[in-house]
Scaffold this motif. Sequence first.
Motif, PDB file in Angstrom:
ATOM      1  N   SER A   1       0.846  -1.195   0.000  1.00  0.00           N
ATOM      2  CA  SER A   1       0.000   0.000   0.000  1.00  0.00           C
ATOM      3  C   SER A   1       0.880   1.242   0.000  1.00  0.00           C
ATOM      4  CB  SER A   1      -0.921   0.008   1.226  1.00  0.00           C
ATOM      5  OG  SER A   1      -0.183   0.342   2.399  1.00  0.00           O
ATOM      6  N   ASP A   2       0.218   2.392  -0.162  1.00  0.00           N
ATOM      7  CA  ASP A   2       0.923   3.651   0.046  1.00  0.00           C
ATOM      8  C   ASP A   2       0.835   4.016   1.523  1.00  0.00           C
ATOM      9  OD1 ASP A   2      -1.650   4.629   0.460  1.00  0.00           O
ATOM     10  OD2 ASP A   2      -1.778   5.642  -1.477  1.00  0.00           O
ATOM     11  N   GLU A   3       1.332   5.172   1.897  1.00  0.00           N
ATOM     12  CA  GLU A   3       1.365   5.542   3.311  1.00  0.00           C
ATOM     13  C   GLU A   3      -0.020   5.786   3.892  1.00  0.00           C
ATOM     14  OE1 GLU A   3       3.599   9.097   3.809  1.00  0.00           O
ATOM     15  OE2 GLU A   3       2.500  10.205   2.263  1.00  0.00           O
ATOM     16  N   ASP A   4      -1.048   5.892   3.018  1.00  0.00           N
ATOM     17  CA  ASP A   4      -2.415   6.073   3.490  1.00  0.00           C
ATOM     18  C   ASP A   4      -3.198   4.770   3.517  1.00  0.00           C
ATOM     19  OD1 ASP A   4      -2.153   8.897   3.771  1.00  0.00           O
ATOM     20  OD2 ASP A   4      -2.376   9.111   1.600  1.00  0.00           O
TER      21      ASP A   4
ATOM     22  N   ASN B   1      -3.791   2.782   0.829  1.00  0.00           N
ATOM     23  CA  ASN B   1      -4.421   2.447  -0.445  1.00  0.00           C
ATOM     24  C   ASN B   1      -3.582   1.394  -1.174  1.00  0.00           C
ATOM     25  OD1 ASN B   1      -6.462   4.569  -0.193  1.00  0.00           O
ATOM     26  ND2 ASN B   1      -4.771   5.980  -0.554  1.00  0.00           N
TER      27      ASN B   1
ATOM     28  N   LEU C   1      -3.785  -0.532  10.006  1.00  0.00           N
ATOM     29  CA  LEU C   1      -3.233   0.696   9.462  1.00  0.00           C
ATOM     30  C   LEU C   1      -1.951   0.340   8.719  1.00  0.00           C
ATOM     31  CD1 LEU C   1      -3.740   3.278  12.355  1.00  0.00           C
ATOM     32  CD2 LEU C   1      -5.260   2.704  10.456  1.00  0.00           C
TER      33      LEU C   1
END
Length: 249
Positions: A76-79, A81, A143
Amino acid sequence: MDFKAINGGQETLCIKVNKVYDWVTRQVDVPLLAFDRGDLGATLFFDCPGGITPTPGSDDPCAILGGNYTVECFPSDEDGNPIDPLAPGAILCTEIPQPEGRASGQFQLPDGSTVVLQKVKVLKKGFIVIRVTNPAGEVCTSLPIPWAVSEKFFLCAPPGTFLQCEITDFECDANLICRPLATPGTFEFQQLDISINLCQNVQMEALVKLEITADFCQPRTDMPFVCPPLAFPPQCPTVFPGVGPVPTP
């Protein structure tokens, strides 16, 4: 496409391209990411439907989903996604600067000759997300969890060259252990282990100007578009037009 050279168009050209000085492929295993119960709500956070959250994101997936579940792990990206790990720039891959520059050393080749190579330190880092699902379709999602790994390569990397890194394969596996409690049918988080494996191309390149002799080319002949002939339905000449009344059967 069928390109053809323009007659008499050959000349000496100066082009600017990236020259590859060295190129290796390597598999890298990221050090195991291991979490125990003390990490839940401290360094590992889950978001579950209907969970009790004294600390935001500190839900216990085992307590909420029960002991029957499936676990998946994805980049994922840091958010949080999902991303394609093979897309350029999706996973950070950069050279670690060395205070004294790239150290050089002599290495012996299989044929007995020696070669001077430079030590290049490379950092790769990114994020993964863990998704836990029970048969009822309830989902707990972590997360984003950061990961990083550094490596050293001995490459032909003289001053002026730069690192070009490409991730060619990415695999992430997660193993969640839920501990049963005294009350039947209840569980609590005990352990989560995450393994990440990468395959990579690592190249040292430099922008250079090359002189080459080449022919100019011209586009191929375009395919002509021809309108189809008009088509008419077949006639019934024995009936129409006729020369007299249609005979009665």
